[in-house]
Design a protein around this motif. Structure first.
Motif, PDB file in Angstrom:
ATOM      1  N   SER A  22     -75.044 -32.895 -23.666  1.00 45.29           N
ATOM      2  CA  SER A  22     -76.067 -32.044 -23.044  1.00 45.29           C
ATOM      3  C   SER A  22     -76.789 -32.781 -21.926  1.00 45.29           C
ATOM      4  O   SER A  22     -77.013 -32.237 -20.838  1.00 45.29           O
ATOM      5  N   CYS A  23     -77.143 -34.031 -22.199  1.00 44.36           N
ATOM      6  CA  CYS A  23     -77.866 -34.811 -21.192  1.00 44.36           C
ATOM      7  C   CYS A  23     -76.960 -35.186 -20.022  1.00 44.36           C
ATOM      8  O   CYS A  23     -77.424 -35.309 -18.885  1.00 44.36           O
ATOM      9  N   TYR A  24     -75.668 -35.370 -20.298  1.00 40.63           N
ATOM     10  CA  TYR A  24     -74.732 -35.641 -19.207  1.00 40.63           C
ATOM     11  C   TYR A  24     -74.689 -34.466 -18.236  1.00 40.63           C
ATOM     12  O   TYR A  24     -74.627 -34.644 -17.016  1.00 40.63           O
ATOM     13  N   LEU A  25     -74.747 -33.256 -18.781  1.00 36.69           N
ATOM     14  CA  LEU A  25     -74.622 -32.063 -17.944  1.00 36.69           C
ATOM     15  C   LEU A  25     -75.913 -31.701 -17.223  1.00 36.69           C
ATOM     16  O   LEU A  25     -75.873 -31.141 -16.126  1.00 36.69           O
ATOM     17  N   PHE A  26     -77.068 -32.027 -17.824  1.00 38.96           N
ATOM     18  CA  PHE A  26     -78.320 -31.518 -17.257  1.00 38.96           C
ATOM     19  C   PHE A  26     -79.397 -32.572 -17.028  1.00 38.96           C
ATOM     20  O   PHE A  26     -80.523 -32.229 -16.693  1.00 38.96           O
ATOM     21  N   THR A  27     -79.080 -33.842 -17.253  1.00 31.20           N
ATOM     22  CA  THR A  27     -80.006 -34.908 -16.869  1.00 31.20           C
ATOM     23  C   THR A  27     -79.192 -36.008 -16.198  1.00 31.20           C
ATOM     24  O   THR A  27     -77.968 -35.911 -16.102  1.00 31.20           O
ATOM     25  N   LYS A  28     -79.844 -37.046 -15.767  1.00 31.23           N
ATOM     26  CA  LYS A  28     -79.147 -38.147 -15.105  1.00 31.23           C
ATOM     27  C   LYS A  28     -78.975 -39.348 -16.023  1.00 31.23           C
ATOM     28  O   LYS A  28     -78.599 -40.428 -15.578  1.00 31.23           O
ATOM     29  N   GLU A  29     -79.241 -39.165 -17.315  1.00 33.18           N
ATOM     30  CA  GLU A  29     -79.076 -40.253 -18.274  1.00 33.18           C
ATOM     31  C   GLU A  29     -78.316 -39.738 -19.488  1.00 33.18           C
ATOM     32  O   GLU A  29     -78.903 -39.225 -20.431  1.00 33.18           O
ATOM     33  N   ALA A  30     -76.990 -39.861 -19.448  1.00 28.62           N
ATOM     34  CA  ALA A  30     -76.169 -39.398 -20.564  1.00 28.62           C
ATOM     35  C   ALA A  30     -76.038 -40.461 -21.643  1.00 28.62           C
ATOM     36  O   ALA A  30     -75.836 -40.160 -22.811  1.00 28.62           O
ATOM     37  N   ASN A  31     -76.127 -41.737 -21.237  1.00 29.55           N
ATOM     38  CA  ASN A  31     -76.063 -42.832 -22.207  1.00 29.55           C
ATOM     39  C   ASN A  31     -77.482 -43.162 -22.644  1.00 29.55           C
ATOM     40  O   ASN A  31     -78.374 -43.310 -21.821  1.00 29.55           O
ATOM     41  N   TRP A  32     -77.725 -43.244 -23.956  1.00 28.35           N
ATOM     42  CA  TRP A  32     -79.093 -43.361 -24.417  1.00 28.35           C
ATOM     43  C   TRP A  32     -79.232 -44.408 -25.513  1.00 28.35           C
ATOM     44  O   TRP A  32     -78.305 -44.684 -26.262  1.00 28.35           O
ATOM     45  N   THR A  33     -80.384 -44.947 -25.614  1.00 28.73           N
ATOM     46  CA  THR A  33     -80.759 -45.879 -26.678  1.00 28.73           C
ATOM     47  C   THR A  33     -82.252 -46.159 -26.529  1.00 28.73           C
ATOM     48  O   THR A  33     -82.755 -46.259 -25.414  1.00 28.73           O
TER      49      THR A  33
END
Length: 274
Positions: A79-90
């Motif tokens: 979801s974040c890959y498609l609609f934010t600029k940070e798909a990798n998270w921690t």
């Protein structure tokens, strides 16, 4: 779409695609679902005293968005890959939560909206436009029917006081009120219930509709005359306002032919004058 990378660690950022293709690419990724690669053992990572590794059981906790990239040994959020600029998270605590304003929750809702065509702006506009067209046509039809009836009965259109609070707004507006009183759909779209200035009741509109009706009547008369002979009767008179008015009347003959099967003969009926 077949060339899209499944491994989230190897994908191009969604923003690098042409803007007119982003929605189609996003739908394609959502339809194939998150890339959830299940391995027997996941690599350890982190500092020596705090080694940790990805767990495949996490896929069951977050089936709609959690992804794993073996090439990067990292967790990703579809979801974040498609609609934010940070798909990798921690870490986890900063990514998920009940706060609806969290970037992840906003991205999740954006995915649902994208796949729900009923909420797309073009669908909503088209739906509203279609409804407005139906209402406009009903409003115009009501005005046309009122004008046709008044013209056929040779009644005056205008009233002395046509304001909404007037007790008698004239034949035309009063006729529309009567039609509205018998039909709820008409009542919702005419006169004061009309949206904006689209009421189709102005004198200019009345004259334009009358002009169209009169032109159609003249066309019918021309068709009836055809190549037959006719005579013209002209008369002039003054109306109540002392204005001269000229009347032009066409007089012609129509021959009506009837076919009778019993006798297999052809005969002409009586002559009709106009």
């Amino acid at each position: 779409m077949n060339s899209l990378k499944r491994d989230p660690g190897l994908r191009l950022p969604i923003w690098d695609y042409p803007i007119d293709q982003c929605d189609d690419i996003s739908r394609a990724y959502i339809k194939v679902e998150p890339y959830q690669q299940i391995l027997t053992n996941y690599p350890f990572s982190g500092p020596e005293k705090h080694y940790h590794q990805f767990q495949s059981s996490w896929f069951k906790l977050f089936p709609s968005w959690l992804e794993y990239s073996s090439s990067k040994d990292a967790a990703f959020c579809l979801s974040c890959y498609l609609f934010t600029k940070e798909a990798n998270w921690t870490p986890w605590i900063n990514h998920v939560g009940k706060n609806p304003n969290l970037p992840h929750n906003i991205a999740e809702q954006a995915c649902k909206d994208l796949m729900s065509e009923a909420q797309h702006i073009e669908k909503i506009i088209k739906k509203q436009t279609s409804k407005q067209i139906v209402k406009n046509r009903l409003r115009l039809k009501t005005s046309i029917d009122s004008i046709r009836w008044l013209a056929f009965q040779a009644c005056a259109f205008r009233g002395h006081d046509e304001r909404p609070k007037s007790k008698n707004r004239g034949n035309f507006l009063e006729m529309i009120k009567i039609l509205a009183s018998y039909n709820k759909s008409v009542d919702e779209v005419v006169l004061e219930n009309a949206i904006g200035n689209v009421k189709y009741t102005l004198p200019m509109i009345q004259k334009e509709i009358l002009h169209i009706l009169s032109r159609k009547v003249r066309d019918v008369i021309r068709e009836e005359i055809g190549d037959a002979k006719f005579c013209i009767i002209v008369d002039e008179a003054r109306n109540d306002s002392k204005r001269k008015q000229m009347t032009l009347v066409l007089r012609f003959v129509i021959k009506m032919v009837f076919y009778v099967k019993d006798f297999l003969t052809l005969f002409t009926s009586q002559i009709l004058w106009r």
